[in-house]
Design a protein around this motif. Structure first.
Motif, PDB file in Angstrom:
ATOM      1  N   PRO A 135      28.711  14.766  59.573  1.00 24.68           N
ATOM      2  CA  PRO A 135      30.094  13.973  59.314  1.00 24.68           C
ATOM      3  C   PRO A 135      30.285  12.884  58.285  1.00 24.68           C
ATOM      4  CG  PRO A 135      29.309  14.113  61.873  1.00 24.68           C
ATOM      5  CD  PRO A 135      28.054  14.434  60.663  1.00 24.68           C
ATOM      6  N   LEU A 136      31.007  13.052  57.491  1.00 31.64           N
ATOM      7  CA  LEU A 136      31.332  12.100  56.513  1.00 31.64           C
ATOM      8  C   LEU A 136      33.032  11.811  56.298  1.00 31.64           C
ATOM      9  CD1 LEU A 136      32.361  13.082  53.558  1.00 31.64           C
ATOM     10  CD2 LEU A 136      29.922  13.845  53.524  1.00 31.64           C
ATOM     11  N   ASP A 137      33.146  10.497  55.674  1.00 34.54           N
ATOM     12  CA  ASP A 137      34.579  10.455  55.663  1.00 34.54           C
ATOM     13  C   ASP A 137      34.518  10.022  54.138  1.00 34.54           C
ATOM     14  OD1 ASP A 137      37.159   9.208  54.704  1.00 34.54           O
ATOM     15  OD2 ASP A 137      37.132   7.887  56.776  1.00 34.54           O
ATOM     16  N   LEU A 138      35.197  10.833  53.413  1.00 36.08           N
ATOM     17  CA  LEU A 138      35.377  10.740  51.744  1.00 36.08           C
ATOM     18  C   LEU A 138      35.793   9.569  51.175  1.00 36.08           C
ATOM     19  CD1 LEU A 138      36.216  14.499  51.026  1.00 36.08           C
ATOM     20  CD2 LEU A 138      34.270  13.513  50.316  1.00 36.08           C
ATOM     21  N   ILE A 176      40.353  26.241  53.624  1.00 34.43           N
ATOM     22  CA  ILE A 176      39.465  26.743  52.795  1.00 34.43           C
ATOM     23  C   ILE A 176      38.031  26.719  53.024  1.00 34.43           C
ATOM     24  CG2 ILE A 176      38.824  27.037  50.230  1.00 34.43           C
ATOM     25  CD1 ILE A 176      42.086  26.122  49.858  1.00 34.43           C
ATOM     26  N   GLY A 177      37.767  25.167  53.481  1.00 30.13           N
ATOM     27  CA  GLY A 177      36.316  24.947  53.732  1.00 30.13           C
ATOM     28  C   GLY A 177      35.663  25.889  55.023  1.00 30.13           C
ATOM     29  N   GLU A 178      36.544  25.870  56.000  1.00 29.31           N
ATOM     30  CA  GLU A 178      35.868  26.727  56.983  1.00 29.31           C
ATOM     31  C   GLU A 178      35.789  28.208  56.487  1.00 29.31           C
ATOM     32  OE1 GLU A 178      38.553  26.523  60.600  1.00 29.31           O
ATOM     33  OE2 GLU A 178      37.292  28.154  61.429  1.00 29.31           O
ATOM     34  N   ALA A 229      50.543  11.006  43.223  1.00 27.47           N
ATOM     35  CA  ALA A 229      49.058  10.636  43.383  1.00 27.47           C
ATOM     36  C   ALA A 229      48.011  11.949  43.586  1.00 27.47           C
ATOM     37  CB  ALA A 229      48.989   9.923  44.693  1.00 27.47           C
ATOM     38  N   TYR A 230      48.522  12.971  44.288  1.00 24.54           N
ATOM     39  CA  TYR A 230      47.783  13.992  44.616  1.00 24.54           C
ATOM     40  C   TYR A 230      47.548  14.819  43.248  1.00 24.54           C
ATOM     41  CZ  TYR A 230      46.353  18.536  46.494  1.00 24.54           C
ATOM     42  OH  TYR A 230      45.686  19.903  46.597  1.00 24.54           O
ATOM     43  N   SER A 231      48.414  14.928  42.290  1.00 28.22           N
ATOM     44  CA  SER A 231      48.187  15.698  40.969  1.00 28.22           C
ATOM     45  C   SER A 231      47.623  14.829  40.229  1.00 28.22           C
ATOM     46  CB  SER A 231      49.736  16.165  40.660  1.00 28.22           C
ATOM     47  OG  SER A 231      49.752  16.628  39.434  1.00 28.22           O
ATOM     48  N   GLY A 250      46.512  28.041  44.158  1.00 25.40           N
ATOM     49  CA  GLY A 250      48.032  28.017  44.181  1.00 25.40           C
ATOM     50  C   GLY A 250      48.205  27.721  45.666  1.00 25.40           C
ATOM     51  N   LYS A 251      49.138  28.573  46.291  1.00 19.61           N
ATOM     52  CA  LYS A 251      49.480  28.287  47.722  1.00 19.61           C
ATOM     53  C   LYS A 251      48.365  29.146  48.586  1.00 19.61           C
ATOM     54  CE  LYS A 251      53.114  26.229  46.667  1.00 19.61           C
ATOM     55  NZ  LYS A 251      53.208  24.945  47.140  1.00 19.61           N
ATOM     56  N   ILE A 252      47.754  28.438  49.444  1.00 21.61           N
ATOM     57  CA  ILE A 252      47.036  29.235  50.360  1.00 21.61           C
ATOM     58  C   ILE A 252      47.115  28.731  51.941  1.00 21.61           C
ATOM     59  CG2 ILE A 252      44.423  29.220  51.010  1.00 21.61           C
ATOM     60  CD1 ILE A 252      44.959  30.052  47.958  1.00 21.61           C
ATOM     61  N   LYS A 253      47.159  29.543  52.576  1.00 16.88           N
ATOM     62  CA  LYS A 253      47.752  29.473  54.056  1.00 16.88           C
ATOM     63  C   LYS A 253      46.663  28.633  54.749  1.00 16.88           C
ATOM     64  CE  LYS A 253      50.188  31.294  57.842  1.00 16.88           C
ATOM     65  NZ  LYS A 253      50.543  32.874  58.417  1.00 16.88           N
ATOM     66  N   THR A 254      46.952  27.460  54.867  1.00 15.41           N
ATOM     67  CA  THR A 254      46.187  26.358  55.501  1.00 15.41           C
ATOM     68  C   THR A 254      47.065  25.288  55.942  1.00 15.41           C
ATOM     69  OG1 THR A 254      45.606  24.626  53.681  1.00 15.41           O
ATOM     70  CG2 THR A 254      44.324  26.718  54.035  1.00 15.41           C
ATOM     71  N   ASN A 255      46.469  24.273  56.677  1.00 11.13           N
ATOM     72  CA  ASN A 255      47.311  22.987  57.225  1.00 11.13           C
ATOM     73  C   ASN A 255      47.508  22.123  56.179  1.00 11.13           C
ATOM     74  OD1 ASN A 255      47.992  24.038  59.771  1.00 11.13           O
ATOM     75  ND2 ASN A 255      46.222  23.478  60.628  1.00 11.13           N
ATOM     76  N   ILE A 256      47.265  22.320  54.779  1.00  8.70           N
ATOM     77  CA  ILE A 256      47.465  21.265  53.783  1.00  8.70           C
ATOM     78  C   ILE A 256      48.427  20.524  53.781  1.00  8.70           C
ATOM     79  CG2 ILE A 256      47.890  22.831  52.067  1.00  8.70           C
ATOM     80  CD1 ILE A 256      45.532  20.371  51.323  1.00  8.70           C
TER      81      ILE A 256
HETATM   82  N1  LIG Z   1      45.951  25.037  50.937  1.00 10.63           N
HETATM   83  C1  LIG Z   1      46.488  25.143  49.542  1.00 10.63           C
HETATM   84  O1  LIG Z   1      47.481  25.558  49.448  1.00 10.63           O
HETATM   85  C2  LIG Z   1      45.577  24.154  48.492  1.00 10.63           C
HETATM   86  C3  LIG Z   1      46.225  24.326  47.245  1.00 10.63           C
HETATM   87  C4  LIG Z   1      45.382  23.905  46.133  1.00 10.63           C
HETATM   88  C5  LIG Z   1      44.263  23.161  46.763  1.00 10.63           C
HETATM   89  N2  LIG Z   1      43.743  22.903  47.626  1.00 10.63           N
HETATM   90  C6  LIG Z   1      42.688  21.987  48.157  1.00 10.63           C
HETATM   91  O2  LIG Z   1      41.944  22.827  48.849  1.00 10.63           O
HETATM   92  C7  LIG Z   1      40.851  21.757  49.597  1.00 10.63           C
HETATM   93  C8  LIG Z   1      40.772  22.294  51.062  1.00 10.63           C
HETATM   94  O3  LIG Z   1      42.208  22.099  51.411  1.00 10.63           O
HETATM   95  P1  LIG Z   1      42.699  23.060  52.618  1.00 10.63           P
HETATM   96  O4  LIG Z   1      43.893  23.654  52.035  1.00 10.63           O
HETATM   97  O5  LIG Z   1      41.975  23.772  53.277  1.00 10.63           O
HETATM   98  O6  LIG Z   1      43.445  22.106  53.846  1.00 10.63           O
HETATM   99  P2  LIG Z   1      43.154  21.564  55.353  1.00 10.63           P
HETATM  100  O7  LIG Z   1      43.140  22.597  56.037  1.00 10.63           O
HETATM  101  O8  LIG Z   1      43.873  20.458  55.472  1.00 10.63           O
HETATM  102  O9  LIG Z   1      41.561  20.961  54.889  1.00 10.63           O
HETATM  103  C9  LIG Z   1      41.250  19.845  54.255  1.00 10.63           C
HETATM  104  C10 LIG Z   1      39.985  19.349  54.760  1.00 10.63           C
HETATM  105  O10 LIG Z   1      39.389  18.182  54.237  1.00 10.63           O
HETATM  106  C11 LIG Z   1      38.614  17.229  55.127  1.00 10.63           C
HETATM  107  N3  LIG Z   1      39.139  15.926  54.857  1.00 10.63           N
HETATM  108  C12 LIG Z   1      40.360  15.383  54.644  1.00 10.63           C
HETATM  109  N4  LIG Z   1      40.334  14.158  54.415  1.00 10.63           N
HETATM  110  C13 LIG Z   1      38.953  13.796  54.507  1.00 10.63           C
HETATM  111  C14 LIG Z   1      38.166  12.482  54.344  1.00 10.63           C
HETATM  112  N5  LIG Z   1      38.779  11.380  54.131  1.00 10.63           N
HETATM  113  N6  LIG Z   1      36.838  12.644  54.445  1.00 10.63           N
HETATM  114  C15 LIG Z   1      36.176  13.746  54.734  1.00 10.63           C
HETATM  115  N7  LIG Z   1      36.881  14.867  54.808  1.00 10.63           N
HETATM  116  C16 LIG Z   1      38.286  15.032  54.847  1.00 10.63           C
HETATM  117  C17 LIG Z   1      39.407  17.930  56.476  1.00 10.63           C
HETATM  118  O11 LIG Z   1      38.424  17.498  57.565  1.00 10.63           O
HETATM  119  P3  LIG Z   1      38.736  16.193  58.423  1.00 10.63           P
HETATM  120  O12 LIG Z   1      40.179  16.145  58.975  1.00 10.63           O
HETATM  121  O13 LIG Z   1      37.843  16.816  59.707  1.00 10.63           O
HETATM  122  O14 LIG Z   1      38.171  15.134  57.866  1.00 10.63           O
HETATM  123  C18 LIG Z   1      39.635  19.270  56.190  1.00 10.63           C
HETATM  124  O15 LIG Z   1      38.299  19.819  56.535  1.00 10.63           O
HETATM  125  C19 LIG Z   1      41.636  20.461  49.194  1.00 10.63           C
HETATM  126  O16 LIG Z   1      40.737  19.778  48.410  1.00 10.63           O
HETATM  127  C20 LIG Z   1      43.076  20.978  48.651  1.00 10.63           C
HETATM  128  O17 LIG Z   1      43.458  19.798  47.834  1.00 10.63           O
HETATM  129  C21 LIG Z   1      44.597  23.639  48.917  1.00 10.63           C
END
Ligand SMILES: NC(=O)c1ccc[n+]([C@@H]2O[C@H](COP(=O)([O-])OP(=O)(O)OC[C@H]3O[C@@H](n4cnc5c(N)ncnc54)[C@H](OP(=O)(O)O)[C@@H]3O)[C@@H](O)[C@H]2O)c1
Length: 265
Positions: free
Chosen positions: A61-64, A18-20, A154-156, A186-192
């Motif tokens: 670059p940062l680590d959350l 989603i960030g990209e 924990a995520y929730s 809800g459900k978004i097609k990423t590598n989450i």
């Molecule tokens: N996809 C879904 O279905 C869905 C649904 C509900 C909510 N969300 C939320 O949407 C957001 C984006 O997720 P996504 O679906 O796009 O998944 P994703 O492709 O896995 O992206 C997660 C992003 O977070 C970064 N990240 C993870 N741990 C980190 C850390 N310790 N420090 C800094 N950056 C970190 C990752 O980058 P690096 O690995 O390079 O650090 C990556 O850019 C998340 O907050 C997720 O909870 C997603």
């Protein structure tokens, strides 16, 4: 001219998903982008793929999970662009493990990344937005921020915590013209799910079927930009899985029975 032309937008979790997609969407609208995540090389890839250059973007670059130098990073943005207009707290990590199998260290790690990391960046940026008397802060929650689900205790919890924090913040800064939007996908097609942590800290490494069938990250980003323009306070993005939010609100007992029967993945 778009509402976002020349606006300085800081996006965490910008290296994938989603960030990209948000980086692409804001770049198309002429914004100046600050892009953060842990993997610098992936941020460089996103910068190039979005047609950005060193004049109109900055890789930070940062680590959350380790935000002790966060004020230095914020200062770098101010030094380069002079202001921060929009902060998108998108970076996060999911979980795939039963509560009984998740170590307390992993519970803390998830809270650190999803909640405290987000809070630290927000608090670092807030003084600049208050001084500017303008700004927009976006927090990426989830439908898991509205109800619990298998394997995600924990995520929730981390996503529920964001709602309490940002609802309080929203009212505190209302008169300073700094807006807060909470996004619940809800459900978004990423590598989450692939990147989710197991109970002992390993990588889940499995693409959930429901995630794979979810909305595209591009459509999600499009709806987020629309919501910012419309000054929405909270939005839900997804498909039929969003119905669960309304069922819980109006029929909590029915919801409890229904959600228990959902396929745990
Ligand atoms: N996809 C879904 O279905 C869905 C649904 C509900 C909510 N969300 C939320 O949407 C957001 C984006 O997720 P996504 O679906 O796009 O998944 P994703 O492709 O896995 O992206 C997660 C992003 O977070 C970064 N990240 C993870 N741990 C980190 C850390 N310790 N420090 C800094 N950056 C970190 C990752 O980058 P690096 O690995 O390079 O650090 C990556 O850019 C998340 O907050 C997720 O909870 C997603």
């Amino acid at each position: 001219m778009s509402r976002f032309t020349d606006k300085v937008v800081w996006i965490t979790g910008a290296s994938s998903g989603i960030g990209e997609a948000l980086v692409h969407a804001f770049a198309v609208e002429g914004a100046k982008l600050v892009i953060s995540a842990r993997r610098k090389e992936e941020l460089e890839r996103v910068q190039i793929a979005s047609g950005l250059n060193h004049q109109n973007s900055l890789i930070l670059p940062l680590d959350l999970s380790d935000t002790k130098n966060i004020n230095d990073l914020t200062q770098q943005i101010i030094n380069k662009f002079g202001r921060i207009d929009i902060l998108v707290n998108n970076g996060g990590i999911s979980q795939r493990a039963l509560t009984k199998d998740t170590s307390l260290d992993i519970d803390r790690q998830i809270m650190e990344v999803n909640f405290f990391g987000t809070v630290a960046i927000t608090k670092s940026v807030l003084p600049y937005m208050l001084k500017q008397k303008s700004g927009h802060i976006i927090a990426m929650s989830s439908i898991a921020g509205k109800f619990g689900f298998y394997f995600r205790s924990a995520y929730s919890a981390s996503k529920h915590a964001l709602h309490g924090f940002f609802e309080s913040l929203r009212m505190e800064i209302y008169n300073d013209n700094v807006k807060v939007l909470v996004v619940c996908p809800g459900k978004i097609k990423t590598n989450i799910s692939v990147n989710a942590v197991t109970g002992s800290g390993g990588k889940h490494a499995i693409m959930d079927q429901s995630t794979n069938e979810g909305l595209s990250a591009e459509e999600c980003a499009k709806q987020i930009l629309k919501a910012i323009k419309a000054n929405e306070e909270e939005i839900f993005i997804g498909g039929k899985e969003l119905k669960a939010i309304w069922i819980k609100r109006f029929f909590p007992k029915l919801f409890s029975k229904m959600i228990r029967r959902q396929k745990p993945e």
